[in-house]
Design an enzyme around this catalytic site. Structure first.
Site, PDB file in Angstrom:
ATOM      1  CE  LYS A 596      -7.757   3.465  -0.758  1.00 23.33           C
ATOM      2  NZ  LYS A 596      -8.995   4.105  -0.046  1.00 23.33           N
ATOM      3  CB  CYS A 597       0.310   7.767  -0.171  1.00 28.56           C
ATOM      4  SG  CYS A 597      -0.557   8.589   1.238  1.00 28.56           S
ATOM      5  CG  ASP A 598       3.975   5.297  -1.727  1.00 31.56           C
ATOM      6  OD1 ASP A 598       4.123   6.537  -2.041  1.00 31.56           O
ATOM      7  OD2 ASP A 598       4.349   4.718  -1.045  1.00 31.56           O
TER       8      ASP A 598
END
Length: 635
Positions: A596-598
């Site tokens: 979810k961060c990338d």
């Protein structure tokens, strides 16, 4: 200005007729006196130079225009809105350029921002003649430096180079942002706009010196009849087809955050450039500096930790937000990086379900004395502004009445009965509206006398038609006047990063994202949203497209929203799009993995489609179930 200090208490204002009019017209034999605000209202002119003379509306200086060949409307060269080229109090003409016309209000704002050192004609840059005339016509020019010169690091972003590969099929395994000078993975920027780029290898460029135009600029050159000229100096030593490299489409499906993209759209549409919501939010995003600021979030106390993070004296909404999850029970103090968009999505859900709003689907502000005391309405407005500017979701739950109050002002907004969430108040209004006779109406007023007296809505009834005005008074009080203090506090918070000003300038563009939920996702939307960063397994990509279609047709236990949440943490596409753009990679593993961060979704490589679907269904369904249970427990 002519001021009589001894007699100012007995002088009456020629406008409001009250005493204390200390300013008089300097014209001989003119006895008009007025207060400064009254003079402005009556269009008097106050000169902020020399003896600070004041002129009434009869003797104020005017601009003499000897000849005016422009019969049609012209643009104000500051706000670019049409005005009639006739010199009046509200419309002024430049003394040095015949076709430069301005609104007085626009000139005054420009003068305050520019100061005496930078206030000049917008067309010819003349300052001496221009300032002298504007001072004569009552424009105040403060002796200060320009506001943009006082802002710290105001032009820092101009020193940054665009480094991202935008061709449809990026061949770099390290990703689109990978850039190694003097190698085939060096990024070359478009020679026309500079806001798109490509790896040399991805567009088959032999050296960095070769010219390269992005797809959009080349299409503009083509439509302008300059395609052959551009083609002549592009790729002179290669035999690669145009369709393979020069006309590659940009991979992001939504506009990127760069001024060059806006220039391209302006080239295409000229003065008819449509201010869509994504463009407006991208413009707001230009304020965000690349300086990161960590916000520590404790999921066991999500709301309070988010409040503490935003209230921290070191927090700056114009800095890039980095979300870090912490666990108070972890004695080692370990930090876990989190998705900013997931955090903002959870924050909007918290706001929607909080006691700060009332209503079922379309919500208005509530009256919560404790929240008002703790300044939570201000923080709520601030959260909405930060979510929009930093790439998070929009609220989507505002009532049209609440949005109109923000965009046009409460005084210009008429609420409706659906805005009343209090059942008892709604019943009172319904009974008043359905009263058949004056006696019935007076009887209702007697029954609810204390309530009507308390809210200031008692009125004398002379005919049955008075019931409509009475019901309207109750409605306006309950929906607007009752929550005036929470509304003003919320509005101040929404001014963060200039969001409220943007809403009031382009209300039609913001209405949909504030008052309506995003459109339902489809297989095509998700297929277009995710791009392939690296060379991937062709069969797996085929399975992926088939899986999306199966989910849309209801042949799977998961939904389109589940897939997007699993990969990005958001159940809908933010108004300004995702950053970074969602991507797909295919790996040899048993189950899919969502980063979810990338915004990256790793797909499992399987031998059959059945194995692929079972793997996707199992991982997505169970992961989201566990996250939902965890978030529900914490919240």
């Amino acid at each position: 200005m002519k001021v009589n200090l001894e007699a100012h208490r007995i002088l009456k204002c020629s406008v409001c007729k009250k005493t204390g009019a200390s300013i008089g017209c300097v014209a001989p034999r003119c006895k008009r006196s007025y207060h400064f605000p009254c003079g402005l209202q009556r269009e008097c002119i106050f000169q902020f130079t020399g003896n600070f003379a004041s002129f009434c509306w009869k003797h104020r200086p005017v601009q003499i225009i000897t000849s005016n060949n422009c019969r049609d409307s012209l643009l104000c060269t500051i706000c670019l809105e049409f005005i009639e080229p006739i010199p009046t109090y509200s419309v002024l003409r430049s003394p040095c350029c015949k076709n430069a016309w301005f609104h007085r209000d626009c000139l005054q704002v420009q003068a305050i921002n520019a100061g005496v050192f930078f206030f000049r004609c917008t067309l010819c840059n003349n300052s001496d003649i221009f300032q002298k005339e504007m001072l004569r016509m009552g424009i105040h020019i403060p002796e200060k430096d320009a506001s943009w010169e006082l802002e710290e690091n105001a032009y820092q972003e101009l020193l940054q180079h665009y480094e991202h590969c935008d061709v449809r099929r990026c061949r770099c395994k390290e990703g689109r942002d990978y850039n190694v000078p003097d190698s085939k993975w060096e990024i070359k920027r478009c020679q026309c706009c500079g806001s798109s780029g490509t790896h040399l290898a991805c567009s088959s460029l032999q050296s960095w010196e070769q010219n390269w135009e992005c797809c959009e600029c080349r299409s503009i050159l083509y439509s302008a009849g300059e395609f052959q000229k551009a083609k002549k100096h592009a790729l002179p030593n290669t035999n690669v087809g145009i369709n393979d490299c020069l006309l590659e489409e940009s991979s992001p499906k939504l506009p990127r955050q760069s001024p060059g993209d806006q220039c391209k759209d302006l080239l295409r549409q000229g003065s008819k450039f449509r201010r869509d919501i994504s463009t407006l939010i991208i413009e707001l995003g230009f304020q965000v500096k690349k300086r990161p600021k960590k916000v520590f979030i404790n999921k066991a106390n999500f709301w309070n930790s988010a409040l503490d993070g935003f209230r921290n004296q070191n927090f700056n909404p114009s800095y890039t937000i980095e979300i870090v999850y912490v666990n108070e029970n972890d004695h080692f103090g370990r930090e876990q990086p989190g998705s900013k968009q997931e955090f903002l999505s959870l924050l909007m859900q918290q706001l929607e379900n909080s006691s700060l709003f009332e209503g079922s689907l379309s919500k208005n502000l509530s009256l919560n004395s404790q929240a008002l005391k703790e300044n939570l309405y201000y923080e709520a407005g601030k959260m909405v502004a930060i979510s929009l500017v930093h790439g998070g979701p929009s609220p989507g739950f505002f009532s049209q009445t609440l949005f109109n109050c923000l965009a046009y002002g409460p005084e210009n907004t008429q609420p409706i009965l659906d805005d009343v969430s209090d059942f008892d108040v709604a019943q009172i209004m319904i009974r008043i509206n359905t009263a058949a006779t004056v006696d019935d109406l007076n009887s209702l007023i007697h029954d609810y006398y204390k309530y009507l007296e308390f809210i200031g809505c008692l009125r004398l009834i002379t005919s049955i038609s008075d019931k409509y005005m009475l019901a309207k008074d109750i409605l306006v009080y309950h929906v607007i006047k009752r929550v005036q203090a929470p509304f003003e506090s919320f509005k101040q918070g929404l001014k963060t990063l200039g969001v409220l000003e943007k809403i009031q300038t382009y209300p039609e563009a913001f209405f949909h994202i504030f008052c309506h939920k995003p459109e339902n996702l489809s297989a095509k939307i998700l297929s277009d949203l995710f791009t392939v960063h690296t060379l991937s397994d062709v069969q797996t990509l085929g399975f992926w497209n088939s899986y999306l279609q199966a989910v849309e047709d209801g042949k799977s236990t998961v939904t389109m929203e589940d897939i997007l949440i699993f990969a990005t943490g958001c159940k809908s596409i933010p108004p300004a799009g995702f950053k970074p753009s969602p991507s797909i990679e295919c790996l040899h593993m048993d189950f899919p993995v969502g980063n979810k961060c990338d915004n990256c979704l790793a797909l499992p490589i399987t031998s059959t489609y059945k194995e692929f679907q079972e793997s996707m269904d199992f991982a997505i369904k169970n992961t989201l179930r566990l996250e939902k249970e965890e978030n529900s427990h914490f919240i």
